[in-house]
Design a protein around this motif. Structure first.
Motif, PDB file in Angstrom:
ATOM      1  N   SER A 460     -77.400  47.420  18.758  1.00 48.48           N
ATOM      2  CA  SER A 460     -78.220  46.887  17.376  1.00 48.48           C
ATOM      3  C   SER A 460     -78.453  48.072  16.717  1.00 48.48           C
ATOM      4  N   ASP A 461     -79.054  49.350  17.297  1.00 48.22           N
ATOM      5  CA  ASP A 461     -79.324  50.489  16.769  1.00 48.22           C
ATOM      6  C   ASP A 461     -78.324  51.112  16.021  1.00 48.22           C
ATOM      7  N   LYS A 462     -77.056  51.057  16.771  1.00 49.02           N
ATOM      8  CA  LYS A 462     -75.926  51.566  16.148  1.00 49.02           C
ATOM      9  C   LYS A 462     -75.610  50.931  14.996  1.00 49.02           C
ATOM     10  N   ILE A 463     -75.395  49.627  14.915  1.00 52.44           N
ATOM     11  CA  ILE A 463     -75.113  48.734  13.775  1.00 52.44           C
ATOM     12  C   ILE A 463     -76.109  49.133  12.571  1.00 52.44           C
ATOM     13  N   THR A 464     -77.295  49.296  12.804  1.00 50.66           N
ATOM     14  CA  THR A 464     -78.083  49.870  11.562  1.00 50.66           C
ATOM     15  C   THR A 464     -77.815  50.939  11.256  1.00 50.66           C
ATOM     16  N   ALA A 465     -77.645  52.005  12.036  1.00 52.07           N
ATOM     17  CA  ALA A 465     -77.351  53.224  11.608  1.00 52.07           C
ATOM     18  C   ALA A 465     -75.916  53.295  10.733  1.00 52.07           C
ATOM     19  N   GLU A 466     -74.784  52.488  11.363  1.00 49.34           N
ATOM     20  CA  GLU A 466     -73.777  52.521  10.500  1.00 49.34           C
ATOM     21  C   GLU A 466     -73.816  51.799   9.263  1.00 49.34           C
ATOM     22  N   ALA A 467     -74.695  50.861   9.002  1.00 46.79           N
ATOM     23  CA  ALA A 467     -74.977  49.948   7.851  1.00 46.79           C
ATOM     24  C   ALA A 467     -75.650  51.086   6.766  1.00 46.79           C
ATOM     25  N   ARG A 468     -76.685  51.971   7.395  1.00 52.26           N
ATOM     26  CA  ARG A 468     -77.316  52.952   6.539  1.00 52.26           C
ATOM     27  C   ARG A 468     -76.562  53.842   6.150  1.00 52.26           C
ATOM     28  N   GLU A 469     -75.700  54.482   6.899  1.00 54.22           N
ATOM     29  CA  GLU A 469     -74.748  55.646   6.583  1.00 54.22           C
ATOM     30  C   GLU A 469     -73.784  55.057   5.453  1.00 54.22           C
ATOM     31  N   ALA A 470     -73.310  53.890   5.780  1.00 54.02           N
ATOM     32  CA  ALA A 470     -72.606  53.237   4.674  1.00 54.02           C
ATOM     33  C   ALA A 470     -73.080  53.206   3.387  1.00 54.02           C
ATOM     34  N   ALA A 471     -74.250  52.549   3.219  1.00 52.53           N
ATOM     35  CA  ALA A 471     -75.035  52.439   2.212  1.00 52.53           C
ATOM     36  C   ALA A 471     -75.355  53.806   1.346  1.00 52.53           C
ATOM     37  N   ALA A 472     -75.685  54.822   2.351  1.00 51.14           N
ATOM     38  CA  ALA A 472     -75.928  56.233   1.814  1.00 51.14           C
ATOM     39  C   ALA A 472     -74.662  56.764   1.158  1.00 51.14           C
ATOM     40  N   ARG A 473     -73.652  56.357   1.795  1.00 50.52           N
ATOM     41  CA  ARG A 473     -71.946  57.081   1.086  1.00 50.52           C
ATOM     42  C   ARG A 473     -72.111  56.243  -0.188  1.00 50.52           C
ATOM     43  N   LEU A 474     -72.414  55.123  -0.080  1.00 53.24           N
ATOM     44  CA  LEU A 474     -72.104  54.164  -1.399  1.00 53.24           C
ATOM     45  C   LEU A 474     -72.743  54.901  -2.474  1.00 53.24           C
ATOM     46  N   VAL A 475     -74.181  54.972  -2.303  1.00 55.07           N
ATOM     47  CA  VAL A 475     -74.760  55.496  -3.494  1.00 55.07           C
ATOM     48  C   VAL A 475     -74.390  56.975  -3.660  1.00 55.07           C
ATOM     49  N   ALA A 476     -73.968  57.844  -2.670  1.00 58.12           N
ATOM     50  CA  ALA A 476     -73.675  59.068  -3.082  1.00 58.12           C
ATOM     51  C   ALA A 476     -72.355  59.265  -3.680  1.00 58.12           C
ATOM     52  N   ALA A 477     -71.478  58.190  -3.505  1.00 61.16           N
ATOM     53  CA  ALA A 477     -70.127  58.025  -4.268  1.00 61.16           C
ATOM     54  C   ALA A 477     -70.500  57.851  -5.685  1.00 61.16           C
ATOM     55  N   TRP A 478     -71.425  56.906  -5.862  1.00 61.90           N
ATOM     56  CA  TRP A 478     -71.733  56.415  -7.203  1.00 61.90           C
ATOM     57  C   TRP A 478     -72.417  57.625  -8.055  1.00 61.90           C
ATOM     58  N   GLU A 479     -73.250  58.611  -7.506  1.00 64.10           N
ATOM     59  CA  GLU A 479     -73.628  59.749  -8.105  1.00 64.10           C
ATOM     60  C   GLU A 479     -72.505  60.619  -8.376  1.00 64.10           C
TER      61      GLU A 479
END
Length: 562
Positions: A460-479
């Motif tokens: 569960s912790d790894k899944i949450t971390a993966e989702a947060r990392e993917a969200a961060a990469r998504l926002v960074a890609a937009w920037e």
């Protein structure tokens, strides 16, 4: 939920927003790019071999723990639903013929790649085969409750006591732990006096019996443990299958966007080379007029050679990317397809900024949507069933049995009348004093349950971390896209001024080449940022457990469903 990254492809009106980092076209446009291979095959296989991942099923599975807690109740496992339908219903789909393949010169949508992955990707087929294996093991476990037919014949034709015995019977194990039986036997001839019970009346003897454990084996026994654990582990193959599909979808999406980016790289190099070729005649005229020295022609030829080499390298990169994509893009027979350059899209879809609050909501839901925690829940349920079976071994063994029999027909001998009805009732009990088998097994299973809980927390912790990392990469890609667009605009302005200065003789060809190369680099940076954005959106969809189904690929928005 509204749009996270609104995507418009210029191929029709927008549909309801969904998180979809790969759709270029509406369903009608995507269907137009897929050639029907067989209308009859499509009709026959639509209900049997379609793979339609269900996002809602993933969320509903999170509530299955209530059902799992009742795994050791005295009900048959087939009456207990543990999980909702999996992401796909791929029972025999990997071996079924495909109904559609991409063809013509239409741009290849990611929807076609995802459909190919779910239809013919070997890892997905392997996961589907695991489900068939588990079903076979469950069926084998039910074999302990098979009705058993028995027949015996014992003949003693040469002896002082000449006799013949024949018997048939049927035994049916019960889910309650007991068994019922019925039979018929006949014994004729001369029997030893101490075996007089083997003799029957002339019509034989009919018998019925019932046996039932009262303590050990009453609520659960090894047979029911085997059936229930097999059923739970068969259901655990559904999350395993969904995990295989999600993993394959994510790798396929990255391969697709890598191929698209490689195609845009080729186009940029082609445009850069075309600029140099357009200047050849102009430079030759200026050299002939004495406005430029011969060194300008040599410099331009050198730059042409450099750009031709860069184009060759870009084309090689596109070939490699197409080969990588072919692992996931397969024809109706399952063979890889190397996508030709004609299938490349003309442009990236239009996009809008991601919405952080919706990203946060999807991150919170990620552990509920992903199949890995569901698989661990089912494994924990199976361990609890085994724990109940181990606790059963610590109980005293106390069994009750009743048997009734009746001889029919005349007496076989005047002195041996077996006409009266016979009823036998018995109780048998035993208890291992130390009960080490049950106690040791319980301790071992409790240790496995502790391991399961620790694994569930870590997953569960790894899944949450993966989702947060993917969200961060998504926002960074937009920037990155915003910065790349500004960089491209400035580079184009500088190039326009540079061309005017070159025509007026204020700068030389080398400086003009720098301006042109800067524009090309800025274009590539923008394309790379866009490809990274869509790849990050696909990774986010996978990390949050929502998947990239072909049905979602026909939508036109990038947004996780609430």
């Amino acid at each position: 939920m509204g749009g996270l990254l609104l995507v418009t492809a210029g191929c029709g009106s927008l549909e309801a927003p969904r998180l979809d980092p790969f759709a270029f076209y509406r369903p009608d446009s995507a269907a137009a790019s897929l050639a029907e291979t067989s209308a009859e095959t499509s009709a026959e296989t639509s209900a049997e071999t379609s793979v339609e991942p269900s996002v809602a099923a993933s969320t509903a599975a999170a509530d299955s723990g209530v059902v799992l807690a009742g795994a050791i109740e005295d009900v048959a496992p087939e009456q207990t639903a543990i999980l909702p339908p999996p992401i796909g219903t791929l029972d025999d789909a990997p071996t079924a013929p495909a109904t559609r393949t991409h063809g013509g010169t239409e741009p290849l949508p990611l929807a076609a790649v995802i459909e190919s992955v779910e239809r013919a990707y070997p890892e997905v087929a392997e996961a589907a085969a695991e489900r068939a294996t588990a079903r076979g093991k469950e069926l084998a476990a039910w074999g302990a409750f098979d009705t058993v037919l028995e027949a015996t014949t014992i003949n003693q034709p040469l002896d002082y006591y000449e006799n013949y015995q024949h018997a048939v019977g049927v035994t049916r194990p019960l889910w309650s732990g007991g068994a019922v039986s019925a039979g018929y036997r006949i014994g004729r001839g001369d029997f030893e006096p101490w075996y007089g019970g083997r003799e029957t009346n002339e019509g034989g003897e009919f018998m019925v019996g019932f046996q039932q454990p009262l303590l050990q084996g009453h609520r659960i026994d090894p047979r029911r443990v085997a059936v229930r654990t097999a059923a739970l582990r068969r259901q655990a193959t559904d999350p395993g299958f969904r995990a295989a599909v999600l993993g394959a979808q994510g790798v396929a999406a990255r391969a697709y966007w890598g191929w698209v980016l490689a195609g845009f790289n080729v186009r940029v190099q082609q445009e850069l080379l075309a600029l140099g070729r357009e200047r050849v005649e102009q430079i030759e005229k200026q050299i002939a007029a004495g406005d430029l020295g011969r060194i300008a022609g040599i410099d331009n030829a050198r730059l042409m050679a450099q750009r031709e080499a860069a184009l060759i390298q870009a084309e090689r990169g596109l070939q490699v990317a197409a080969v990588d994509l072919s692992i996931f893009l397969r024809d109706a027979s399952g063979m890889p397809i190397v996508a030709p350059p004609q299938w490349l899209p003309e442009e990236f879809p239009a996009i809008s900024a991601p919405q952080p609050e919706r990203l946060r909501d999807a991150v919170v839901r990620a552990p509920l949507n992903r199949p890995e925690p569901q698989a661990l829940q089912l494994e924990a349920a199976a361990l609890r069933v085994e724990l109940a079976g181990a606790a059963n071994l610590t109980l005293p063994q106390l069994d009750a049995a009743v048997e009734a029999s009746q001889d029919v027909g005349g007496r076989s001998k005047p002195s041996n009348d077996k006409q009266p009805f016979k009823l036998i009732a018995a109780v048998e009990g035993s208890l291992p004093v130390q009960r080490r088998a049950g106690r040791g097994r319980m301790a071992a299973i409790q240790g496995e349950l502790s391991q399961n809980r620790a694994q569930a927390q870590l997953v569960s912790d790894k899944i949450t971390a993966e989702a947060r990392e993917a969200a961060a990469r998504l926002v960074a890609a937009w920037e990155q896209i915003e910065r790349a667009e500004a960089n491209l605009d400035l580079a184009q302005q500088a190039l326009q001024l540079g061309r005017v200065a070159f025509e007026e003789g204020d700068i030389d060809l080398l400086l003009l080449n720098i301006y042109e190369q800067s524009v090309a680099d800025a274009q590539l940076q923008l394309y790379s940022a866009k490809a990274s954005l869509f790849a990050a959106a696909a990774d986010f969809q996978i990390a949050t457990g929502q998947g990239l189904s072909p049905r979602q690929a026909a939508a036109v928005a990038v947004d996780p469903a609430p």
